[in-house]
Design an enzyme around this catalytic site. Structure first.
Site, PDB file in Angstrom:
ATOM      1  N   ARG A  26       0.814  -1.223   0.000  1.00 41.97           N
ATOM      2  CA  ARG A  26       0.000   0.000   0.000  1.00 41.97           C
ATOM      3  C   ARG A  26       0.842   1.265   0.000  1.00 41.97           C
ATOM      4  NH1 ARG A  26      -2.816  -0.691   5.450  1.00 41.97           N
ATOM      5  NH2 ARG A  26      -0.710  -1.418   5.869  1.00 41.97           N
ATOM      6  N   GLU A  31       7.142   7.384  11.677  1.00 35.46           N
ATOM      7  CA  GLU A  31       7.081   8.526  12.573  1.00 35.46           C
ATOM      8  C   GLU A  31       8.260   9.420  12.227  1.00 35.46           C
ATOM      9  OE1 GLU A  31       6.905   7.611  16.756  1.00 35.46           O
ATOM     10  OE2 GLU A  31       5.256   6.208  16.456  1.00 35.46           O
ATOM     11  N   GLN A  49       8.143  25.388  16.537  1.00 37.37           N
ATOM     12  CA  GLN A  49       7.685  25.923  15.260  1.00 37.37           C
ATOM     13  C   GLN A  49       8.062  24.957  14.149  1.00 37.37           C
ATOM     14  OE1 GLN A  49       8.641  30.100  14.598  1.00 37.37           O
ATOM     15  NE2 GLN A  49       9.033  29.726  12.439  1.00 37.37           N
ATOM     16  N   ASN A  51       8.310  24.652   9.832  1.00 38.22           N
ATOM     17  CA  ASN A  51       8.399  25.445   8.607  1.00 38.22           C
ATOM     18  C   ASN A  51       8.489  24.515   7.409  1.00 38.22           C
ATOM     19  OD1 ASN A  51       8.598  27.846  10.151  1.00 38.22           O
ATOM     20  ND2 ASN A  51      10.802  27.594  10.306  1.00 38.22           N
ATOM     21  N   ARG A  61      19.704  27.965  -0.493  1.00 36.67           N
ATOM     22  CA  ARG A  61      19.220  28.792   0.620  1.00 36.67           C
ATOM     23  C   ARG A  61      20.240  28.692   1.747  1.00 36.67           C
ATOM     24  NH1 ARG A  61      13.695  30.258   0.077  1.00 36.67           N
ATOM     25  NH2 ARG A  61      12.648  29.127  -1.597  1.00 36.67           N
ATOM     26  N   HIS A  64      22.440  30.332   6.758  1.00 34.10           N
ATOM     27  CA  HIS A  64      21.725  31.189   7.698  1.00 34.10           C
ATOM     28  C   HIS A  64      21.934  30.757   9.142  1.00 34.10           C
ATOM     29  CE1 HIS A  64      18.713  31.437   4.140  1.00 34.10           C
ATOM     30  NE2 HIS A  64      19.630  32.374   4.017  1.00 34.10           N
ATOM     31  N   LYS A  73      17.414  22.949  14.466  1.00 32.19           N
ATOM     32  CA  LYS A  73      16.491  22.590  13.379  1.00 32.19           C
ATOM     33  C   LYS A  73      16.588  21.097  13.087  1.00 32.19           C
ATOM     34  CE  LYS A  73      17.142  27.122  11.326  1.00 32.19           C
ATOM     35  NZ  LYS A  73      17.845  27.878  10.297  1.00 32.19           N
ATOM     36  N   TYR A 133      11.092  21.604   8.300  1.00 29.21           N
ATOM     37  CA  TYR A 133      11.934  21.583   9.488  1.00 29.21           C
ATOM     38  C   TYR A 133      11.202  22.089  10.716  1.00 29.21           C
ATOM     39  CZ  TYR A 133      13.075  26.412   7.927  1.00 29.21           C
ATOM     40  OH  TYR A 133      13.026  27.705   7.507  1.00 29.21           O
ATOM     41  N   LYS A 171      19.793  38.707  -0.578  1.00 31.84           N
ATOM     42  CA  LYS A 171      20.386  38.708   0.762  1.00 31.84           C
ATOM     43  C   LYS A 171      21.508  37.672   0.856  1.00 31.84           C
ATOM     44  CE  LYS A 171      17.969  36.914   4.054  1.00 31.84           C
ATOM     45  NZ  LYS A 171      16.941  36.645   5.077  1.00 31.84           N
ATOM     46  N   ASP A 172      21.280  36.454   0.340  1.00 26.90           N
ATOM     47  CA  ASP A 172      22.283  35.397   0.431  1.00 26.90           C
ATOM     48  C   ASP A 172      23.528  35.717  -0.399  1.00 26.90           C
ATOM     49  OD1 ASP A 172      20.656  34.037   2.189  1.00 26.90           O
ATOM     50  OD2 ASP A 172      20.076  32.477   0.772  1.00 26.90           O
TER      51      ASP A 172
END
Length: 183
Positions: A26, A31, A49, A51, A61, A64, A73, A133, A171-172
């Site tokens: 199937r 988890e 949080q 994202n 990306r 950071h 994260k 994340y 910005k990066d």
């Protein structure tokens, strides 16, 4: 049977987590986080949080980090493939400035825990990728820092085969080198 296998990366607290996947004709079930199961393997961070982002091939990306409100994260890919990188920025760490990279994909289902005080970034290797994340602190606007992804002192070996163009945000593109952060 443990639901999560933890692999050390050689940089303290930076780990790869592989969930147990239960599959049949199937599909599959797994988890992706369990406070109880994580605690059993020594992972006691609290997430506040979640994202998600979607990016096309060649998008990079990062790198950071958060200055006063650092975030740990737990990252994973739910569609496509990325090369995910973390750089140790912990003052006094014996691995300060060292990086570790790993391919994360919907197929391999690996997760990567990037602790607080690390810079983080990823390069999309597939036509597009969806990246999820969990964070240990809330996003704080104006608390962002960054390091140029191509910093020669760090020397990240980005897998650029098949990437025609690295696509960065404005910005990066303007992030400083690591050695410039200490000034």
């Amino acid at each position: 049977m443990a639901k999560f296998q933890v692999t050390q990366t050689g940089i303290k607290d930076l780990i790869v987590i592989e969930p147990t996947v239960f599959g049949d004709n199937r599909g599959y079930f797994m988890e992706t986080y369990s406070e109880r199961e994580f605690a059993e393997v020594g992972l006691t961070m609290k997430f506040v949080q979640d994202n998600q982002s979607k990016s096309k091939k060649g998008v990079l990306r990062g790198l950071h980090f958060q200055i006063n409100h650092p975030q740990g994260k737990l990252v994973r890919v739910i569609s496509g493939e990325v090369f995910d990188v973390a750089v140790d920025l912990r003052e006094g760490s014996e691995t300060y400035g060292k990086w570790y990279g790993i391919r994360l994909s919907a197929e391999n289902k690996k997760m990567f825990y990037v602790p607080e005080r690390f810079a983080h970034g990823f390069l999309v290797l597939s036509d597009e990728a969806e990246f999820c994340y969990k964070c240990t602190d809330f996003y704080a606007p104006g608390d962002e820092g960054g390091i140029l992804y191509s910093d020669p002192d760090i020397g990240i070996d980005w897998p650029l085969d098949g990437i025609d163009e690295v696509i960065l945000s404005d910005k990066d593109q303007r992030h400083p080198l690591l050695r410039e952060l200490k000034k």
